[in-house]
Design an enzyme around this catalytic site. Structure first.
Site, short mmCIF file in Angstrom:
data_model
loop_
_atom_site.label_atom_id
_atom_site.label_comp_id
_atom_site.label_asym_id
_atom_site.label_seq_id
_atom_site.Cartn_x
_atom_site.Cartn_y
_atom_site.Cartn_z
CE1 TYR A 28 -3.52 2.67 0.57
CE2 TYR A 28 -2.64 2.98 2.79
CZ TYR A 28 -3.49 3.37 1.77
OH TYR A 28 -4.32 4.45 1.95
P1 NAP Z 1 -13.67 3.65 1.02
O1 NAP Z 1 -14.69 4.21 1.95
O2 NAP Z 1 -13.46 2.18 0.96
O3 NAP Z 1 -13.95 4.17 -0.44
C1 NAP Z 1 -13.19 3.69 -1.50
C2 NAP Z 1 -13.85 4.12 -2.77
O4 NAP Z 1 -13.12 3.56 -3.87
C3 NAP Z 1 -15.28 3.63 -2.87
O5 NAP Z 1 -16.08 4.65 -3.42
C4 NAP Z 1 -15.18 2.45 -3.82
O6 NAP Z 1 -16.39 2.39 -4.56
C5 NAP Z 1 -14.03 2.86 -4.73
N1 NAP Z 1 -13.38 1.70 -5.31
C6 NAP Z 1 -12.83 0.63 -4.69
N2 NAP Z 1 -12.37 -0.24 -5.59
C7 NAP Z 1 -12.63 0.29 -6.82
C8 NAP Z 1 -12.39 -0.14 -8.14
N3 NAP Z 1 -11.79 -1.31 -8.41
N4 NAP Z 1 -12.78 0.65 -9.16
C9 NAP Z 1 -13.40 1.84 -8.91
N5 NAP Z 1 -13.66 2.31 -7.68
C10 NAP Z 1 -13.27 1.53 -6.64
O7 NAP Z 1 -12.22 4.28 1.30
P2 NAP Z 1 -11.76 5.65 1.97
O8 NAP Z 1 -11.31 5.31 3.33
O9 NAP Z 1 -12.74 6.72 1.75
O10 NAP Z 1 -10.43 5.95 1.10
C11 NAP Z 1 -10.43 6.84 0.03
C12 NAP Z 1 -8.99 7.15 -0.35
O11 NAP Z 1 -8.31 7.71 0.77
C13 NAP Z 1 -8.18 5.92 -0.76
O12 NAP Z 1 -7.33 6.24 -1.84
C14 NAP Z 1 -7.37 5.61 0.48
O13 NAP Z 1 -6.16 4.95 0.17
C15 NAP Z 1 -7.12 7.00 1.03
N6 NAP Z 1 -6.84 7.03 2.45
C16 NAP Z 1 -7.81 6.69 3.36
C17 NAP Z 1 -7.51 6.73 4.71
C18 NAP Z 1 -8.52 6.38 5.76
O14 NAP Z 1 -8.15 6.25 6.95
N7 NAP Z 1 -9.79 6.22 5.42
C19 NAP Z 1 -6.24 7.11 5.14
C20 NAP Z 1 -5.29 7.45 4.19
C21 NAP Z 1 -5.60 7.42 2.86
P3 NAP Z 1 -17.14 1.03 -4.99
O15 NAP Z 1 -17.10 0.12 -3.83
O16 NAP Z 1 -18.51 1.53 -5.39
O17 NAP Z 1 -16.35 0.56 -6.15
#
Ligand code: NAP
Length: 248
Positions: free
Chosen positions: A155
């Protein structure tokens, strides 16, 4: 609050979490938002929530598994209004575990979504921004791409590649009027982190000087700032939204 009236924003992974909050925030600031993800039900409900608040949005489904799917999303998005002014490369997945436990499937899936999809979306969309003389790209990375960790090699390295792409694209596209920046969240309370981490989220966040997880809205606010004209001279930067964790 930035005024994004008249701008079209594509937010990948906006069916949940940080992406959904970003879509809502950009729409609230006046942008027409293209919501994307794999799940049409969740996508439609994000669009409904935006329109119920007086904003404008459509959903375009995409499974960003390879270059072809990224190029198709770019083409479909450009067809909606004839332009994309703001591209937020937010869709991302994480795995954790030791390097010896890492599988080829996980490695390929993470690099496809976290690195390859942004690369081909930018390759399709940014030339159209340059033709019009302006545009903004915001990549969503993570704090763990900025320090060593014993359990996030796949990651962290995929997001470190995205951080480097931000610097490369800033140099490549800045002269064409396109700004490129990265937002790097720390622990943020989303569906994904609730499901996968549970109480560990608070424990991890407690290690930061501010001592708590971010809300998706707090990350979205920084994305919105970078999307707007108040950030006109912010370019090629990595902005941490992690309560100070990455300075330790
Ligand atoms: P999340 O709630 O799981 O949302 C992820 C999003 O990506 C969902 O809308 C999902 O939509 C979409 N997705 C997943 N696989 C996909 C695919 N194969 N094709 C197209 N869309 C896809 O995650 P989040 O926590 O909001 O994270 C969002 C971003 O922030 C990510 O890049 C993550 O690495 C980054 N981030 C998050 C955190 C944290 O603590 N939450 C910390 C650091 C960085 P569907 O399921 O509808 O496809």
């Amino acid at each position: 609050m930035p005024d994004l009236t008249g701008r079209v924003a594509l937010v990948t992974g906006s069916t949940s979490g940080i992406g959904r909050a970003t879509a809502a925030r950009l729409a609230g600031d006046g942008a027409f938002v293209i919501v994307s993800g794999r799940d049409p039900e969740r996508g439609d409900s994000v669009v409904e929530a935006i329109t119920a608040n007086g904003g404008q949005a459509v959903f375009i489904g995409a499974d960003l598994a390879d270059a072809e799917s990224a190029i198709a999303l770019a083409t479909d998005s450009l067809a909606v209004k004839g332009q994309v002014d703001i591209l937020v490369n937010n869709a991302g997945i994480a795995v954790s575990g030791s390097t010896a436990e890492g599988t080829e499937n996980d490695f390929d899936a993470l690099y496809a979504l976290n690195v390859k999809a942004p690369y081909f979306l930018v390759g399709q969309i940014v030339p159209t921004m340059i033709e019009r003389g302006s545009g903004v790209v915001i990549n969503v990375s993570t704090m763990v791409a900025s320090f060593g960790s014993s359990s996030t090699a796949i990651y962290g390295s995929s997001k470190a590649a995205l951080n480097q792409l931000t610097r490369d694209w800033a140099v490549e596209f800045g002269p064409g009027g396109v700004r490129v920046n990265t937002v790097a969240p720390g622990p943020t309370r989303t569906e994904a982190t609730e499901r996968v981490m549970g109480p560990l989220l608070d424990k991890l966040a407690a290690r930061s000087p501010l001592g708590r997880p971010a809300t998706p809205d707090e990350v979205a606010a920084v994305v919105a700032f970078l999307a707007g004209d108040d950030a006109a001279m912010v370019h090629g930067q990595l902005i941490h939204v992690d309560g100070g964790r990455s300075i330790l």
